[in-house]
Design a protein around this motif. Structure first.
Motif, PDB file in Angstrom:
ATOM      1  N   PHE A  65       0.865  -1.173   0.000  1.00 42.19           N
ATOM      2  CA  PHE A  65       0.000   0.000   0.000  1.00 42.19           C
ATOM      3  C   PHE A  65       0.905   1.228   0.000  1.00 42.19           C
ATOM      4  O   PHE A  65       2.066   1.152   0.406  1.00 42.19           O
ATOM      5  CB  PHE A  65      -0.913   0.000   1.229  1.00 42.19           C
ATOM      6  N   SER A  73       1.562   0.171  -6.835  1.00 40.60           N
ATOM      7  CA  SER A  73       0.955  -0.074  -5.525  1.00 40.60           C
ATOM      8  C   SER A  73      -0.337  -0.881  -5.651  1.00 40.60           C
ATOM      9  O   SER A  73      -1.019  -0.825  -6.675  1.00 40.60           O
ATOM     10  CB  SER A  73       0.665   1.251  -4.817  1.00 40.60           C
ATOM     11  N   PHE A  94       3.400  -1.261   3.897  1.00 39.25           N
ATOM     12  CA  PHE A  94       2.769   0.047   3.683  1.00 39.25           C
ATOM     13  C   PHE A  94       3.882   1.077   3.588  1.00 39.25           C
ATOM     14  O   PHE A  94       4.559   1.366   4.576  1.00 39.25           O
ATOM     15  CB  PHE A  94       1.819   0.409   4.821  1.00 39.25           C
ATOM     16  N   VAL A 114      -8.284  -2.216   3.522  1.00 36.28           N
ATOM     17  CA  VAL A 114      -7.027  -2.972   3.459  1.00 36.28           C
ATOM     18  C   VAL A 114      -7.295  -4.472   3.379  1.00 36.28           C
ATOM     19  O   VAL A 114      -6.622  -5.202   2.644  1.00 36.28           O
ATOM     20  CB  VAL A 114      -6.144  -2.638   4.686  1.00 36.28           C
ATOM     21  N   LEU A 134      -2.901  -0.440  -3.505  1.00 35.70           N
ATOM     22  CA  LEU A 134      -3.931   0.572  -3.254  1.00 35.70           C
ATOM     23  C   LEU A 134      -3.236   1.832  -2.770  1.00 35.70           C
ATOM     24  O   LEU A 134      -2.404   1.776  -1.859  1.00 35.70           O
ATOM     25  CB  LEU A 134      -4.930   0.079  -2.205  1.00 35.70           C
ATOM     26  N   TYR A 135      -3.545   2.951  -3.403  1.00 35.08           N
ATOM     27  CA  TYR A 135      -2.922   4.241  -3.072  1.00 35.08           C
ATOM     28  C   TYR A 135      -3.874   5.045  -2.189  1.00 35.08           C
ATOM     29  O   TYR A 135      -5.013   5.321  -2.592  1.00 35.08           O
ATOM     30  CB  TYR A 135      -2.602   5.014  -4.354  1.00 35.08           C
TER      31      TYR A 135
END
Length: 377
Positions: free
Chosen positions: A197, A268, A225, A323, A270-271
């Motif tokens: 992430f 990524s 992350f 997440v 998820l940004y």
């Protein structure tokens, strides 16, 4: 119609800082290509010391911020305005108002004054109450002393209409499409594709960094992350200390290598975009242009850009849910492609520059027409 245009209110071009410097770099060079004479005012200690850049004339003015801190910005803006008064510009464009609108009486009387009204700076929680009150006052002065206004968000345009009953021109920021060269900058040793992430922001409370990392910290995710941003300030030190025991969270510091940043965004899983104050945020547009899947803080600024093409969160618990549950399947790929389409057709720089040129010419003609009518009365 070819005009003499000045851009004030920034540290200078080329861009070394972000924000208004970022858009001023594109707009100034773009206006020169369209035949206008453009002058940009630079701080005397800006890293770029030449007198011209890509056809843009550079005027260096003394900036004591390095000696006296924030107060120096006011002196620098005053110095720029005093110089602009001597130059007989057709149009003076002020990027923001924080440290310039107090000098409203010094705005060149014979120039058309256009102010980009920034993003409701007084709402930023990093400012103490007295500073927030001053920023409200500065906003009011900017409205009073300017002839025309730009809003880089439809939310700000609506706010200005409601608060001051003024019509502003909505012109957003732009972004460049992710290139094959930038794609190649990805370091395969950094992480596997879509194995992390990502968050990129200034370490400030209003960017919801604590809520995002708290939500990730409470999740059962096995991914990393990555956090991009300078953690040297007080809030940054607080955040790094708070999550020091979570080995999954990696504070990478500030990265100014744009191809590397965009490659990290592209790769990524998820940004996370936590910005909650301001107009159209440049880093959000760049994430969209980098084909990142985005989770954004749930507020009108972000929704006006992303619409239904992002996941939204308001607190740590909602971050945890994202997440643990977001997939990378066909619906998510469509969200990414829809955002890329917006960059290509709504937020591309050529369109942004065209809109600035059109509004600058229209404003100049309108003001001078009014002056001619007034002279005949």
């Amino acid at each position: 119609m070819k005009l003499r245009i000045a851009i004030l209110g920034i540290r200078g071009v080329p861009n070394y800082y972000g924000g208004f410097e970022h858009i001023s770099e594109y707009v100034s060079a773009g206006l020169v290509k369209r035949g206008h004479s453009v002058t940009v005012y630079n701080s005397h200690n800006h890293p770029y010391q030449q007198d011209s850049w890509n056809g843009v004339e550079i005027r260096h003015c003394y900036d004591p911020e390095y000696l006296v801190g924030t107060a120096g910005q006011f002196i620098y803006d005053m110095n720029c305005l005093l110089d602009a008064r001597k130059r007989n510009f057709d149009v003076v464009m002020l990027m923001g108002y924080t440290s310039s609108s107090v000098w409203g009486q010094l705005y060149p009387k014979n120039s058309t004054i256009i102010t980009n009204m920034d993003g409701m700076e007084w709402k930023r929680t990093k400012y103490a109450k007295p500073v927030q009150q001053f920023l409200k006052y500065a906003e009011k002065l900017a409205v009073k002393h300017s002839d025309y206004y730009v809003a880089d968000s439809r939310v700000i345009k609506a706010y200005l209409k409601d608060k001051y009953n003024i019509n502003s021109k909505y012109i957003p920021y732009g972004a460049d499409i992710f290139t094959d060269f930038e794609r190649e900058q990805y370091d395969v040793n950094e992480a596997l594709k879509e194995d992390y992430f990502l968050l990129m922001a200034r370490m400030e409370p209003e960017n919801n960094i604590e809520a995002i990392l708290e939500g990730f910290n409470q999740s059962n995710s096995g991914k990393k992350f990555k956090v991009l941003g300078d953690t040297g300030n007080r809030f940054g030190k607080f955040i790094t200390n708070k999550f020091a025991n979570d080995e999954r969270i990696q504070f990478k510091g500030a990265i100014f290598d744009t191809p590397k940043v965009r490659s990290l965004q592209n790769n990524s899983y998820l940004y996370f975009h936590g910005h909650s104050v301001g107009g159209t945020n440049p880093s959000l547009l760049e994430a969209m242009a980098s084909e990142a899947l985005i989770a954004a803080h749930n507020n009108p600024f972000n929704k006006s850009v992303l619409n239904t093409d992002a996941f939204y969160f308001s607190n740590a618990a909602e971050v945890t849910h994202l997440v643990e549950n977001v997939q990378r399947k066909a619906p998510e790929k469509n969200m990414v492609m829809n955002n890329l389409y917006k960059i290509q057709y709504q937020f591309n720089w050529e369109r942004v520059i065209d809109q600035y040129e059109e509004f600058i010419i229209e404003s100049y003609k309108h003001k001078n027409y009014e002056a001619i009518i007034a002279d005949k009365r």
